[in-house]
Design an enzyme around this catalytic site. Structure first.
Site, PDB file in Angstrom:
ATOM      1  N   SER A 445       2.952  -3.572  -3.647  1.00 25.21           N
ATOM      2  CA  SER A 445       3.143  -4.794  -4.431  1.00 25.21           C
ATOM      3  C   SER A 445       1.961  -5.126  -5.341  1.00 25.21           C
ATOM      4  CB  SER A 445       3.421  -5.979  -3.503  1.00 25.21           C
ATOM      5  OG  SER A 445       2.280  -6.289  -2.733  1.00 25.21           O
ATOM      6  N   LYS A 501      -2.029 -11.344  -2.858  1.00 26.22           N
ATOM      7  CA  LYS A 501      -1.459 -11.521  -4.196  1.00 26.22           C
ATOM      8  C   LYS A 501      -2.557 -12.056  -5.118  1.00 26.22           C
ATOM      9  CE  LYS A 501       2.743 -10.622  -2.683  1.00 26.22           C
ATOM     10  NZ  LYS A 501       3.229  -9.250  -2.782  1.00 26.22           N
TER      11      LYS A 501
END
Length: 607
Positions: A445, A501
């Site tokens: 990701s 993230k």
């Protein structure tokens, strides 16, 4: 010796508690073949069917002793139990009338009799290890309460006296009444895995020796209660008001009494006798003698010089050295269920017995599945002859080195860190545990910035968010919406699980919009960060399905305590586009350096 005596006493009290505090009416089961006598040996097993309603909440303990015993036997974290006024409920569900009802932690069946031995089903609608009332609940788009995570069902043995034990195989299903257009119909709840053989999407199966609690040693297949967390908590909780029933079959192979570790000859019977037998269970590698196996025991394959071909064949069946495998069920060459290969007449017959193996622990199962490309569900069925020369048990010293090597191969970062902590002075250990840690990137990701397998050195000093600016990479605890997505996908999260993230939206930012090709605009401009098109698409494009109901596709303004995070690979990243805003209090860490692999070391940020 004092610890053993205390444990024995508490275990005995637990057995008494099992016989008294959850006493209930008794049901005698119907034998499938009425002409057969009760089972006295494993060559002549009898099978009984049961169908038992699950409607009664486990009674609350009354006395101090009963409360202490319940706390002792409860598998939930002690911290959550001593801070809770009522341990008997684990949240709420919405019934058919739209009203909220409490969800019991444990539901019990009536006791039922099998050849004079008593059993009971224990149902945990939100699992045995559920931590709190809210961590596994959320609301869907239409306002319905969704319960995430697994539900557990266990078979419990209630011995008549100390030393009683019984060898059984059992199959367990959960069913309820389902309302259809033509009335009520029976619905069998689905399971995520079937335990032993045969594989099924509705029936969980296994086999064990059930015995007195203080004589149980699960590594050699001896237990007082045994079951699975294979059902969906949401399905089970929905079924609580619809005549939830436990049904299945119990096959009795043998019954014994007087099996105590302290009976004469000392340490040769009961639990200690089984452990001593397991210590010497491995057959010599160069011997042609077929070792005996029994269901429930844990075996450990190991590499043996000169047997490379045998080990290679086992690896093709996902049986690896150093991994603990439990024998869930066993059958002879003709497919007839057996409890132990001792009942077979010759080494040739014993070598053709089929063992249904499953790795011990859901984490190990997932690691083997993902890292080695397993294409089917557990268990795998393996010929006993191919295992005889290369397997030992947990209690045999020859299993120690293979198990250690295997553990480091599966997760070298965690075990290396644990080893380092073990030899580090206590003050430094406490400092490192609270303020610095290692983090292994688990997915794609964050590509191309962070690759799967990268290891980060992370600082977790207080006030991390105050040292964070737009564009920084952070580690955070998953909000409830993200936790739901993970658990609904069949994976599990621990209380220490973190995600990584990049922060792209800060409190007060306006007009957050998901635009063409899944890009994000914030305050009318593209979100900060690298080009998010520089990674390969996931073949099934699962992110597109998640974005259909994404909670972060349109946000007028971020609240004072909210941030917006994105992964650097938009084709696979489950981020704020999907689960919505992230509370800034969930931000707990920032990467200081990348320390692995060696050719990608980066000793300072930013990332």
């Amino acid at each position: 010796s004092q610890v053993w005596c205390i444990t024995l006493l508490l275990s005995w009290l637990g057995s008494v508690h099992g016989l008294s505090a959850i006493a209930s009416s008794k049901v005698k089961l119907k034998q499938q073949h009425q002409d057969k006598p009760p089972s006295q040996n494993s060559n002549n097993p009898n099978t009984y069917s049961f169908s038992i309603p699950l409607i009664k909440k486990r009674p609350k303990p009354e006395s101090f002793t009963e409360k202490f015993i319940e706390l002792w036997n409860d598998p939930r974290p002690v911290s959550s139990l001593i801070t809770s006024n009522d341990r008997s409920n684990v949240g709420e569900r919405e019934n058919e009338a739209g009203a909220l009802e409490e969800i019991p932690y444990c539901i019990i069946s009536d006791e039922f009799e099998v050849e004079g031995e008593m059993f009971q089903i224990l149902m945990y609608p939100r699992g045995r290890f559920v931590r709190d009332d809210n961590a596994s609940s959320s609301s869907s788009n239409n306002g319905d309460i969704i319960i995430t995570g697994p539900a557990s069902a266990y078979l419990r043995y209630l011995p008549n006296k100390y030393g009683d034990e019984i060898d059984i195989a059992w199959k367990l299903r959960l069913s309820c009444c389902s309302t259809t257009t033509i009335g009520e119909d029976k619905k069998t709840l689905s399971i995520s895995t079937s335990g032993g053989m045969p594989r099924s999407n509705t029936t969980w199966s296994a086999a064990m020796t059930f015995c007195t609690e203080s004589e149980s040693v699960e590594s050699v297949g001896r237990t007082t209660d045994w079951g699975s967390s294979s059902w969906s908590a949401n399905e089970v909780c929905d079924a609580l008001g619809n005549s939830l029933v436990a049904e299945g079959e119990i096959t009795v192979f043998d019954r014994r009494s007087g099996e105590s570790s302290f009976s004469w000859p000392i340490l040769q019977n009961g639990a200690m006798g089984a452990v001593n037998e397991a210590k010497n269970a491995a057959a010599p590698a160069q011997s042609n003698v077929q070792r005996d196996y029994r269901v429930g025991e844990v075996i450990v394959p190991r590499n043996i010089p000169g047997l490379d071909a045998e080990m290679k064949a086992l690896k093709e069946q996902f049986v690896y050295p150093g991994i603990d495998y439990r024998i869930m069920t066993m059958s002879d060459k003709d497919g007839n269920p057996i409890f132990s290969s001792k009942c077979l007449n010759s080494d040739d017959e014993k070598s053709q017995a089929q063992l249904a193996l499953r790795p011990c622990g859901w984490k190990t199962q997932q690691q083997l599945w993902i890292k080695n490309g397993m294409k089917t569900d557990w268990p795998v069925e393996v010929n006993a002859g191919s295992l005889s020369k290369v397997t030992t048990t947990r209690f045999n010293s020859e299993s120690a080195i293979p198990r250690i090597v295997s553990a480091f191969q599966r997760d070298w970062v965690s075990y290396s860190l644990a080893l380092a902590i073990a030899v580090t002075p206590i003050p430094l250990t406490l400092f490192a545990r609270n303020f610095v840690s290692l983090y292994d990137i688990p997915s794609a990701s964050m590509e191309p910035t962070l690759l799967k397998g990268d290891v980060l050195l992370v600082e977790k000093f207080p006030g991390v968010y105050q040292r964070t600016k737009r564009g920084d990479v952070v580690l955070f605890k998953p909000p409830s919406a993200l936790r739901d997505i993970v658990t609904n996908s069949g994976s599990q999260l621990s209380s220490t699980s973190l995600f990584v993230k990049r922060i792209v939206g800060l409190p007060g930012d306006q007009n957050i919009r998901l635009v063409d090709d899944n890009n994000v605009l914030i305050n009318g401009i593209n979100a900060v960060g690298p080009d998010r098109n520089q990674c390969a698409d996931e073949p099934l494009r699962l992110i597109d399905k998640l974005l259909v109901n994404g909670k972060g596709k349109e946000i007028d303004q971020l609240g004072d305590d909210d941030v917006y995070v994105l992964g650097d690979c938009k084709a696979v990243s489950v981020d704020s586009r999907v689960f919505g805003v992230l509370p800034k209090e969930n931000v707990v860490g920032k990467p200081l350096a990348r320390i692995w692999p060696l050719n990608r070391i980066k000793l300072s940020g930013p990332f």
